[in-house]
Design a protein around this motif. Structure first.
Motif: not given
Length: 320
Positions: A81-103
């Protein structure tokens, strides 16, 4: 104190063919407002490092030792739960392949507003849409309102990558991890994305860990370059120092392998990456290195040469 510091990190994957030592005692740091590029061939451990920092490793991965300190907090010790608050907020990530990162079944507006509201529970859908439009404009997407109403398959590769960059910035992260964000794009779009990332980093004083296999791309965006090979750090130095004085044999050979306008000759690296199912006690680059010595089989040393890290016995006697 660095914004991010990875200390003595080792990761092993369990496979049907045995254990694979993907990271072996790897350490790195990223300062506030700094762009650090992590460079190496496929299989060097770059993406494993990124996913380990975000705690997004597969269930088949095992962290053997090490720490991941972010703002002086060990991310490995946090609850999910603590890590989920950090992901996408304090630390964000751009993944390698946009076709798989977007639903593919969600429109861009659903994807972006969901990310924003998840980290801003009190926000309304209208506020989330306004923020999405603002960020799409910042990444120079024309007619952002129209783009928000489209599905991923209706966008080009470059447009999808810009959407992912905008999404990663929704919550003003302190650290952005970009995992090969230009590898699936053509050269002209690559240059645009690199310029865009640099501009946004300067505007927001954001730290960036930029992951790439291309030393030339790293040179365009980085303040500092860290070279990886077979799960280990080979060299770590400011970008000007890397190119002004090539030290590690692997870094030299990587640079020589970059095609130039002056010569049509390609210089591929001889040999292959070692089998990572076997624990390597010495230097992992030894079998491909033209300067190898008997002591290279023993252990890879850590020596500082002019204030930079170089793991090579060639500089054993250099006192700098």
């Amino acid at each position: 104190m660095p914004l991010l510091e990875v200390r003595g990190f080792s990761v092993t994957y369990r496979t049907d063919e045995g254990e694979v030592y993907a990271l072996d005692n790897a350490s790195l740091s990223v300062e506030k407002g700094e762009i650090v590029s992590l460079v190496g061939e496929s299989g060097s451990g770059k993406s494993t490092m990124a996913h380990a920092i975000m705690r997004l490793l597969t269930p088949y991965a095992r962290i053997d030792n090490g720490e991941v300190l972010f703002k002086d907090r060990n991310l490995l010790a946090l609850s999910e739960d603590e890590m989920n608050k950090i992901r996408g907020d304090e630390i964000s990530m751009i993944f390698q392949e946009p076709n798989t990162a977007l639903n593919p079944v969600f429109k861009i507006k659903d994807f972006m507003t969901d990310v924003y509201i998840t980290h801003n529970p009190g926000a309304t859908k209208k506020e989330a849409l306004e923020r999405a439009v603002q960020l799409l404009r910042e990444v120079r997407i024309p007619s952002p309102e129209k783009v928000l109403d489209r599905y991923p398959h209706e966008l080009s590769g470059g447009m999808k990558q810009r959407v992912l960059i905008a999404t990663s910035l929704l919550n003003n992260p302190d650290l952005l991890i970009a995992d090969e964000p230009t590898s699936a794009l053509d050269v002209s779009v690559q240059a645009q994305i690199i310029a865009l990332l640099r501009r946004l980093q300067e505007k927001n004083n954001m730290s960036v860990l930029f992951i790439t296999h291309n030393l030339a791309v790293a040179a365009q965006i980085s303040d500092r370059i860290i070279v990886m090979y077979a799960g280990r750090i080979m060299e770590d130095a400011p970008v000007e120092d890397i190119f002004a004085r090539l030290l590690h044999p692997y870094t030299k050979m990587l640079l020589e392998a970059i095609p130039s306008l002056e010569s049509r000759e390609l210089k591929p690296l001889p040999g292959t990456i070692p089998d990572l199912r076997e624990k390597i006690s010495g230097c992992p680059f030894m079998d491909r290195c033209p300067y190898k010595m008997d002591k290279c089989r023993e252990r890879p040393p850590e020596k500082r040469v002019d204030g930079r890290r170089v793991y090579c016995w060639l500089y054993e006697e250099e006192g700098a």
